[in-house]
Motif scaffolding. Structure first.
Motif, PDB file in Angstrom:
ATOM      1  N   VAL A 168       0.901  -1.280   0.021  1.00 37.06           N
ATOM      2  CA  VAL A 168      -0.068   0.003  -0.110  1.00 37.06           C
ATOM      3  C   VAL A 168       0.874   1.238   0.015  1.00 37.06           C
ATOM      4  O   VAL A 168       2.037   1.322   0.746  1.00 37.06           O
ATOM      5  N   ALA A 169       0.396   2.443  -0.759  1.00 33.08           N
ATOM      6  CA  ALA A 169       1.206   3.593  -0.775  1.00 33.08           C
ATOM      7  C   ALA A 169       1.129   4.235   0.376  1.00 33.08           C
ATOM      8  O   ALA A 169       0.177   4.447   1.019  1.00 33.08           O
ATOM      9  N   PRO A 170       2.362   4.715   1.032  1.00 30.06           N
ATOM     10  CA  PRO A 170       2.397   5.096   2.639  1.00 30.06           C
ATOM     11  C   PRO A 170       1.528   6.332   2.576  1.00 30.06           C
ATOM     12  O   PRO A 170       0.771   6.418   3.547  1.00 30.06           O
ATOM     13  N   GLU A 171       1.265   7.078   1.487  1.00 30.35           N
ATOM     14  CA  GLU A 171       0.270   8.332   1.619  1.00 30.35           C
ATOM     15  C   GLU A 171      -1.004   8.106   1.905  1.00 30.35           C
ATOM     16  O   GLU A 171      -1.880   8.878   2.123  1.00 30.35           O
ATOM     17  N   LYS A 172      -1.367   6.820   1.589  1.00 32.18           N
ATOM     18  CA  LYS A 172      -2.792   6.420   1.808  1.00 32.18           C
ATOM     19  C   LYS A 172      -3.027   5.911   3.370  1.00 32.18           C
ATOM     20  O   LYS A 172      -4.365   6.032   3.755  1.00 32.18           O
ATOM     21  N   ILE A 173      -1.910   6.072   4.154  1.00 31.67           N
ATOM     22  CA  ILE A 173      -1.880   5.376   5.600  1.00 31.67           C
ATOM     23  C   ILE A 173      -1.914   6.418   6.452  1.00 31.67           C
ATOM     24  O   ILE A 173      -0.874   7.440   6.308  1.00 31.67           O
ATOM     25  N   HIS A 174      -2.893   6.670   7.467  1.00 31.84           N
ATOM     26  CA  HIS A 174      -3.099   7.552   8.565  1.00 31.84           C
ATOM     27  C   HIS A 174      -3.240   7.119   9.529  1.00 31.84           C
ATOM     28  O   HIS A 174      -4.431   6.424   9.918  1.00 31.84           O
ATOM     29  N   ARG A 175      -2.220   7.059  10.676  1.00 28.56           N
ATOM     30  CA  ARG A 175      -2.484   6.359  12.002  1.00 28.56           C
ATOM     31  C   ARG A 175      -3.326   7.360  12.670  1.00 28.56           C
ATOM     32  O   ARG A 175      -2.983   8.547  12.989  1.00 28.56           O
ATOM     33  N   VAL A 176      -4.474   7.067  13.145  1.00 30.60           N
ATOM     34  CA  VAL A 176      -5.449   7.976  14.077  1.00 30.60           C
ATOM     35  C   VAL A 176      -5.518   7.363  15.328  1.00 30.60           C
ATOM     36  O   VAL A 176      -6.267   8.307  16.080  1.00 30.60           O
ATOM     37  N   GLY A 177      -5.361   5.982  15.625  1.00 35.75           N
ATOM     38  CA  GLY A 177      -5.564   5.678  17.136  1.00 35.75           C
ATOM     39  C   GLY A 177      -7.139   4.735  16.821  1.00 35.75           C
ATOM     40  O   GLY A 177      -7.441   4.282  15.738  1.00 35.75           O
ATOM     41  N   ASN A 178      -7.536   4.428  18.360  1.00 33.28           N
ATOM     42  CA  ASN A 178      -8.364   3.470  18.352  1.00 33.28           C
ATOM     43  C   ASN A 178      -9.852   3.994  18.606  1.00 33.28           C
ATOM     44  O   ASN A 178     -10.122   4.691  19.604  1.00 33.28           O
ATOM     45  N   ILE A 179     -10.905   4.107  17.623  1.00 32.23           N
ATOM     46  CA  ILE A 179     -12.179   4.887  17.744  1.00 32.23           C
ATOM     47  C   ILE A 179     -13.199   4.219  18.812  1.00 32.23           C
ATOM     48  O   ILE A 179     -13.923   4.997  19.550  1.00 32.23           O
ATOM     49  N   MET A 180     -12.697   3.012  19.390  1.00 29.86           N
ATOM     50  CA  MET A 180     -13.597   2.380  20.340  1.00 29.86           C
ATOM     51  C   MET A 180     -13.365   2.916  21.685  1.00 29.86           C
ATOM     52  O   MET A 180     -14.380   3.067  22.431  1.00 29.86           O
ATOM     53  N   ILE A 181     -11.974   3.605  21.619  1.00 29.92           N
ATOM     54  CA  ILE A 181     -11.717   4.126  23.017  1.00 29.92           C
ATOM     55  C   ILE A 181     -12.491   5.431  23.040  1.00 29.92           C
ATOM     56  O   ILE A 181     -12.855   5.928  24.249  1.00 29.92           O
ATOM     57  N   ASP A 182     -12.755   6.251  21.980  1.00 26.89           N
ATOM     58  CA  ASP A 182     -13.556   7.371  21.921  1.00 26.89           C
ATOM     59  C   ASP A 182     -14.962   7.029  22.515  1.00 26.89           C
ATOM     60  O   ASP A 182     -15.659   7.713  23.362  1.00 26.89           O
ATOM     61  N   SER A 183     -15.506   5.835  22.026  1.00 30.92           N
ATOM     62  CA  SER A 183     -17.032   5.386  22.367  1.00 30.92           C
ATOM     63  C   SER A 183     -16.936   5.265  24.048  1.00 30.92           C
ATOM     64  O   SER A 183     -17.894   5.680  24.529  1.00 30.92           O
ATOM     65  N   LEU A 184     -15.950   4.645  24.527  1.00 27.88           N
ATOM     66  CA  LEU A 184     -16.001   4.266  25.856  1.00 27.88           C
ATOM     67  C   LEU A 184     -15.979   5.274  26.694  1.00 27.88           C
ATOM     68  O   LEU A 184     -16.551   5.405  27.667  1.00 27.88           O
ATOM     69  N   GLU A 185     -14.927   6.451  26.240  1.00 29.69           N
ATOM     70  CA  GLU A 185     -14.787   7.745  27.072  1.00 29.69           C
ATOM     71  C   GLU A 185     -16.243   8.422  26.846  1.00 29.69           C
ATOM     72  O   GLU A 185     -16.744   9.202  27.860  1.00 29.69           O
ATOM     73  N   LEU A 187     -19.126   7.095  26.713  1.00 32.82           N
ATOM     74  CA  LEU A 187     -20.067   6.632  27.537  1.00 32.82           C
ATOM     75  C   LEU A 187     -19.601   6.622  29.033  1.00 32.82           C
ATOM     76  O   LEU A 187     -20.539   5.714  29.788  1.00 32.82           O
ATOM     77  N   ARG A 188     -18.532   6.895  29.194  1.00 35.87           N
ATOM     78  CA  ARG A 188     -17.724   6.580  30.630  1.00 35.87           C
ATOM     79  C   ARG A 188     -18.732   6.997  31.853  1.00 35.87           C
ATOM     80  O   ARG A 188     -19.015   5.890  32.568  1.00 35.87           O
ATOM     81  N   HIS A 189     -19.541   8.010  31.986  1.00 33.80           N
ATOM     82  CA  HIS A 189     -20.310   8.347  32.969  1.00 33.80           C
ATOM     83  C   HIS A 189     -21.769   7.194  32.968  1.00 33.80           C
ATOM     84  O   HIS A 189     -21.715   6.880  34.157  1.00 33.80           O
ATOM     85  N   LYS A 190     -22.096   7.208  31.917  1.00 34.49           N
ATOM     86  CA  LYS A 190     -23.173   5.954  31.912  1.00 34.49           C
ATOM     87  C   LYS A 190     -22.900   4.898  32.440  1.00 34.49           C
ATOM     88  O   LYS A 190     -23.549   4.061  33.173  1.00 34.49           O
TER      89      LYS A 190
END
Length: 371
Positions: A168-185, A187-190
């Protein structure tokens, strides 16, 4: 299709099952705040899920999907073909500026194929994950989606490395992290407001949470029986909470194994739980026994030991840096004893698993589609 603001960039968010909606939720909220973007939720209908009630969408702060394709159950080929046919009609009616697919279900590959054939830009959220086991349909979906997508948002360095290795061409790759951790945080209060362990008469950090549903663990009567025997023995040392997946329950009943579990005083069998109630149990458990994918990530983020009953994982960073450990059937009791003895050790925090992935994805989208 309602596109009353033509100056905005139309972003399709494709979802087929409960975990998909949880992954698009933080991104939908982040895009909704932007004056240049219109996030548009497409529900393919691939999975019928009893936990996908109105409350599920309310918890995530999501509206009802903008479009429901109505594709139901079927074989892998049937589902993939039906989603392609239905979604192609949508794309030909009004082309979005970007199609975002998530995860590795059949709808992921189907929407990517339909968009790619029409020359519409596609991005894959959670790209680059590999189990290197092509007997898993999800692995085929991941590989083909990553080959065709224009933008590949990876959760971790191993994802980048897998894609580079595949050419895969390197310019296509963007490391952004784990979106499920966003969901967890998000909803953390609930999650923290639930008191599931109290209702079961259990103490925090003094029970094991079990989830098992993969065919390799629950379809073979001999393996399933052995698992039941092991869970009974472990439950004599520490209570076990076991929300039973419908597939697992059916096989337990067909093989007359339900009584084996019900008769164990330390085993608490539950119906499947929604995410908030389930994660409340994860937050407070001593460790997890699972064959699922996402729980490997969440336990690593929370620093909770996890024994994954699989020969491989598409999330190896949860082993090298997290708290996850692959576990064979014959190793389960020994590994459980090591954790109970407090010898499992603490691993490192994983870079970019910080609850800010959606913001990084939005920046990437802006650079691709412009304003």
């Amino acid at each position: 299709m309602n596109t009353d603001k033509p100056n905005k960039k139309l972003i399709h968010l494709i979802a087929a099952a409960r975990p998909n909606f949880m992954k698009i939720a933080p991104l939908w909220h982040a895009l909704k705040k932007e004056d240049w973007a219109t996030p548009f939720i497409v529900h393919t209908g691939q999975h019928y899920d009893l936990n996908m009630s109105d409350v599920f969408f309310q918890d995530l702060g999501l509206p009802e999907p903008d479009l429901h394709l109505g594709v139901g159950s079927g074989s892998h080929a049937e589902q993939t073909g039906q989603v392609m046919i239905a979604y192609e009609k949508v794309l030909m009616d009004k082309q979005p500026d970007l199609v975002v697919v998530v995860g590795d279900v059949n709808s992921t590959i189907a929407a990517t194929l339909a968009a790619a054939k029409l020359g519409i830009k596609t991005a894959h959220l959670e790209a680059g994950l590999r189990s290197f086991d092509r007997t898993m349909p999800e692995e085929i979906n991941r590989m083909v989606t990553d080959t065709l997508a224009d933008i590949l948002w990876t959760p971790s360095p191993d994802g980048d490395e897998n894609l580079i290795r595949e050419g895969v061409a390197p310019e296509k790759i963007h490391r952004v992290g784990n979106i499920m951790i966003d969901s967890l945080e998000m909803l953390r209060h609930k999650i923290e407001n639930q008191k599931i362990d109290n209702t079961l008469g259990l103490k925090q950090n003094d029970y094991v949470l079990v989830t098992l549903h993969r065919p390799s663990n629950v379809d073979d009567p001999k393996i399933l029986n052995e698992l039941c025997q092991l869970l009974r023995r472990i439950s004599q040392k520490i209570p076990i909470v076991f929300p039973v997946h419908p597939r697992t329950r059916k096989n337990l009943e067909q093989n007359n194994l339900m009584s084996l579990l019900n008769e164990a005083p330390g085993l608490h069998l539950l119906e499947p739980l929604n995410y908030i109630r389930f994660m409340n149990l994860v937050f407070h458990c001593r460790f997890v026994i699972t064959d699922s994918g996402g729980i490997q990530e969440e336990t690593s983020y929370l620093g909770i030991p996890c024994l994954t009953m699989r020969p491989n994982t598409e999330r190896p960073i949860t082993i090298t840096q997290g708290t996850n450990q692959l576990c064979k059937l014959e190793e389960l009791e020994k590994n459980a004893e090591v954790i109970l003895a407090g010898k499992s050790g603490q691993k490192n925090k994983i870079e970019l698993w910080d609850g800010q992935t959606a913001a990084r994805v939005v920046s990437s989208i802006k650079s691709v589609v412009g304003r």
